[in-house]
Design a protein around this motif. Structure first.
Motif, PDB file in Angstrom:
ATOM      1  N   GLU A 167     -15.298  20.590  34.119  1.00 46.87           N
ATOM      2  CA  GLU A 167     -15.673  19.560  33.152  1.00 46.87           C
ATOM      3  C   GLU A 167     -15.416  19.985  31.711  1.00 46.87           C
ATOM      4  O   GLU A 167     -15.459  19.148  30.800  1.00 46.87           O
ATOM      5  CB  GLU A 167     -17.146  19.174  33.334  1.00 46.87           C
ATOM      6  N   VAL A 168     -15.153  21.283  31.490  1.00 47.99           N
ATOM      7  CA  VAL A 168     -14.913  21.757  30.113  1.00 47.99           C
ATOM      8  C   VAL A 168     -13.640  22.606  30.029  1.00 47.99           C
ATOM      9  O   VAL A 168     -13.509  23.433  29.133  1.00 47.99           O
ATOM     10  CB  VAL A 168     -16.128  22.553  29.574  1.00 47.99           C
ATOM     11  N   THR A 169     -12.714  22.404  30.956  1.00 44.98           N
ATOM     12  CA  THR A 169     -11.449  23.144  30.906  1.00 44.98           C
ATOM     13  C   THR A 169     -10.301  22.200  30.572  1.00 44.98           C
ATOM     14  O   THR A 169     -10.393  20.986  30.765  1.00 44.98           O
ATOM     15  CB  THR A 169     -11.144  23.872  32.225  1.00 44.98           C
ATOM     16  N   LYS A 170      -9.184  22.786  30.111  1.00 43.28           N
ATOM     17  CA  LYS A 170      -8.044  21.993  29.628  1.00 43.28           C
ATOM     18  C   LYS A 170      -6.897  21.950  30.630  1.00 43.28           C
ATOM     19  O   LYS A 170      -5.763  21.660  30.254  1.00 43.28           O
ATOM     20  CB  LYS A 170      -7.538  22.574  28.307  1.00 43.28           C
ATOM     21  N   ASN A 171      -7.177  22.227  31.893  1.00 36.75           N
ATOM     22  CA  ASN A 171      -6.108  22.234  32.886  1.00 36.75           C
ATOM     23  C   ASN A 171      -6.582  21.617  34.198  1.00 36.75           C
ATOM     24  O   ASN A 171      -7.785  21.463  34.435  1.00 36.75           O
ATOM     25  CB  ASN A 171      -5.616  23.659  33.145  1.00 36.75           C
ATOM     26  N   ALA A 172      -5.611  21.256  35.018  1.00 39.35           N
ATOM     27  CA  ALA A 172      -5.884  20.787  36.371  1.00 39.35           C
ATOM     28  C   ALA A 172      -5.091  21.668  37.321  1.00 39.35           C
ATOM     29  O   ALA A 172      -3.877  21.816  37.172  1.00 39.35           O
ATOM     30  CB  ALA A 172      -5.465  19.328  36.520  1.00 39.35           C
ATOM     31  N   VAL A 173      -5.772  22.266  38.293  1.00 43.48           N
ATOM     32  CA  VAL A 173      -5.119  23.139  39.274  1.00 43.48           C
ATOM     33  C   VAL A 173      -4.627  22.276  40.429  1.00 43.48           C
ATOM     34  O   VAL A 173      -5.411  21.549  41.052  1.00 43.48           O
ATOM     35  CB  VAL A 173      -6.079  24.223  39.779  1.00 43.48           C
ATOM     36  N   LEU A 174      -3.320  22.363  40.710  1.00 46.22           N
ATOM     37  CA  LEU A 174      -2.696  21.529  41.732  1.00 46.22           C
ATOM     38  C   LEU A 174      -1.901  22.387  42.696  1.00 46.22           C
ATOM     39  O   LEU A 174      -1.272  23.369  42.295  1.00 46.22           O
ATOM     40  CB  LEU A 174      -1.756  20.503  41.089  1.00 46.22           C
ATOM     41  N   LYS A 175      -1.901  22.004  43.966  1.00 47.65           N
ATOM     42  CA  LYS A 175      -1.058  22.669  44.947  1.00 47.65           C
ATOM     43  C   LYS A 175       0.363  22.109  44.873  1.00 47.65           C
ATOM     44  O   LYS A 175       0.553  20.900  44.727  1.00 47.65           O
ATOM     45  CB  LYS A 175      -1.595  22.455  46.361  1.00 47.65           C
ATOM     46  N   SER A 176       1.329  22.998  44.955  1.00 48.38           N
ATOM     47  CA  SER A 176       2.718  22.584  45.125  1.00 48.38           C
ATOM     48  C   SER A 176       3.097  22.885  46.564  1.00 48.38           C
ATOM     49  O   SER A 176       3.300  24.044  46.938  1.00 48.38           O
ATOM     50  CB  SER A 176       3.639  23.342  44.157  1.00 48.38           C
ATOM     51  N   GLY A 177       3.178  21.832  47.386  1.00 47.15           N
ATOM     52  CA  GLY A 177       3.444  22.029  48.798  1.00 47.15           C
ATOM     53  C   GLY A 177       4.798  22.655  49.060  1.00 47.15           C
ATOM     54  O   GLY A 177       4.935  23.538  49.911  1.00 47.15           O
TER      55      GLY A 177
ATOM     56  N   ASN B  46      -2.907  21.382  29.093  1.00 48.92           N
ATOM     57  CA  ASN B  46      -2.681  20.898  27.731  1.00 48.92           C
ATOM     58  C   ASN B  46      -4.041  20.796  27.034  1.00 48.92           C
ATOM     59  O   ASN B  46      -5.011  20.347  27.658  1.00 48.92           O
ATOM     60  CB  ASN B  46      -1.998  19.527  27.770  1.00 48.92           C
ATOM     61  N   PRO B  47      -4.149  21.185  25.764  1.00 49.38           N
ATOM     62  CA  PRO B  47      -5.439  21.080  25.076  1.00 49.38           C
ATOM     63  C   PRO B  47      -6.005  19.665  25.076  1.00 49.38           C
ATOM     64  O   PRO B  47      -7.232  19.484  25.061  1.00 49.38           O
ATOM     65  CB  PRO B  47      -5.111  21.547  23.647  1.00 49.38           C
ATOM     66  N   ASP B  48      -5.135  18.647  25.093  1.00 50.00           N
ATOM     67  CA  ASP B  48      -5.611  17.266  25.103  1.00 50.00           C
ATOM     68  C   ASP B  48      -6.228  16.861  26.437  1.00 50.00           C
ATOM     69  O   ASP B  48      -6.792  15.766  26.551  1.00 50.00           O
ATOM     70  CB  ASP B  48      -4.463  16.307  24.766  1.00 50.00           C
ATOM     71  N   MET B  49      -6.102  17.725  27.449  1.00 45.40           N
ATOM     72  CA  MET B  49      -6.690  17.413  28.751  1.00 45.40           C
ATOM     73  C   MET B  49      -8.171  17.776  28.833  1.00 45.40           C
ATOM     74  O   MET B  49      -8.815  17.505  29.853  1.00 45.40           O
ATOM     75  CB  MET B  49      -5.915  18.116  29.861  1.00 45.40           C
ATOM     76  N   LEU B  50      -8.722  18.380  27.809  1.00 41.14           N
ATOM     77  CA  LEU B  50     -10.168  18.592  27.788  1.00 41.14           C
ATOM     78  C   LEU B  50     -10.864  17.239  27.877  1.00 41.14           C
ATOM     79  O   LEU B  50     -10.528  16.311  27.140  1.00 41.14           O
ATOM     80  CB  LEU B  50     -10.585  19.298  26.494  1.00 41.14           C
ATOM     81  N   PRO B  51     -11.801  17.071  28.813  1.00 46.39           N
ATOM     82  CA  PRO B  51     -12.469  15.766  28.945  1.00 46.39           C
ATOM     83  C   PRO B  51     -13.102  15.313  27.628  1.00 46.39           C
ATOM     84  O   PRO B  51     -13.601  16.122  26.843  1.00 46.39           O
ATOM     85  CB  PRO B  51     -13.536  16.034  30.009  1.00 46.39           C
ATOM     86  N   ASP B  52     -13.063  14.012  27.420  1.00 44.22           N
ATOM     87  CA  ASP B  52     -13.707  13.459  26.225  1.00 44.22           C
ATOM     88  C   ASP B  52     -15.220  13.587  26.319  1.00 44.22           C
ATOM     89  O   ASP B  52     -15.894  13.813  25.305  1.00 44.22           O
ATOM     90  CB  ASP B  52     -13.307  11.980  26.062  1.00 44.22           C
TER      91      ASP B  52
END
Length: 283
Positions: A142-152, A162-168
């Motif tokens: 809820e307070v980080t600027k990234n999303a961890v995703l699996k690459s299959g 991205n810094p703009d990905m920090l939740p509002d």
């Protein structure tokens, strides 16, 4: 010299969700709602959206998000044209919400923007507003600027960052963690511990992250046993607070070997992220 980033607004405490639902209206009237398969803890949000007669599209995810999942859901999201994303769930749900908020307004595919296996191109358009509501005390997403995703296709976990990905807005209500079984609570607490410890001893800490880590570790030391074994209000609150501090710490300092190895291993096996980080930590 150092800098410190976190979510624009944090609302923390028992009953925080119910008392702050009206904040949704500040971002518009069309909501992309992201939850896990069990939407029980999201019912207050769904009930509020119904009462306010707001447009919403519900996305329920199973397990940890992958790049294909984000791409396919983003296509649907662009057709729906949400004013905001509201994600309520564990770390995987929050990561999915952050990724959708970032990708929906940007052209191209996810591989254009992810690290390691992608082109790592900066986002051209700012993400749409995003509200993060954790239901576990674990990742601090809820307070980080990234999303961890699996690459299959690459069998690795990577970050869309991205810094703009920090939740509002981050709404952290410890009551939402009540009823979590001891195993899930325990591995979540240890994930938070790993974040705090790695950020504390990393090569690029700063005075603020050191303070954050010390307080988080202090809270964990008092609360990890009573908070994981039962719904002790103070201990559950301490676990949620420590997990949030862990997210703040890793956003502004660095992680270590446990997470580096977990990124590679996590793309190859189906074990939850928190289990993998604990395994390396114990070794």
């Amino acid at each position: 010299m150092f800098q410190f980033m976190t979510s624009s607004r944090i609302i923390f405490g028992e009953g925080a969700l119910q008392s702050s639902l009206s904040i949704i209206n500040q971002f518009g009237y069309s909501v992309l709602l992201v939850t896990g398969q069990d939407r029980q803890r999201a019912e207050p949000v769904i009930h509020y959206l119904h009462n306010q007669k707001m447009r919403y599209q519900h996305v329920a995810i199973r397990g940890e998000p992958n790049i294909t999942m984000v791409e396919e859901t983003a296509i649907m999201g662009r057709r729906f044209k949400p004013d905001m994303v509201v994600a309520i769930g564990g770390g995987s749900v929050l990561d999915m919400g952050k990724a959708l908020a970032a990708i929906i307004p940007n052209q191209g595919d996810v591989y254009d923007y992810v690290e390691v296996v992608g082109r790592n191109v900066p986002l051209k358009t700012k993400p749409i507003p995003m509200i993060a509501i954790p239901t576990t005390a674990s990742t601090g997403a809820e307070v980080t600027k990234n999303a961890v995703l699996k690459s299959g296709q690459d069998k690795v976990k990577v970050s869309l960052r991205n810094p703009d990905m920090l939740p509002d807005v981050a709404i952290v209500d410890p009551v939402l963690t009540y009823g979590t079984d001891v195993y899930t609570s325990g591995r979540g607490a240890m994930d938070a511990f790993t974040h705090l410890m790695e950020a504390y001893v990393c090569g690029e800490p700063n005075p603020l992250t050191d303070m954050v880590c010390e307080e988080g570790l202090r809270r964990l030391s008092y609360s990890i046993i009573p908070g994981c074994k039962q719904d002790n209000p103070k201990s559950r609150a301490d676990l949620s607070f420590a997990a949030m501090l862990g997210g703040m710490a890793i956003t502004n300092a660095k992680l270590g070997a446990a997470h580096g190895l977990a990124s590679a291993l996590g793309g190859k096996i189906s074990a939850p992220h928190s289990v993998i980080t604990q395994g390396w930590l114990h070794m």
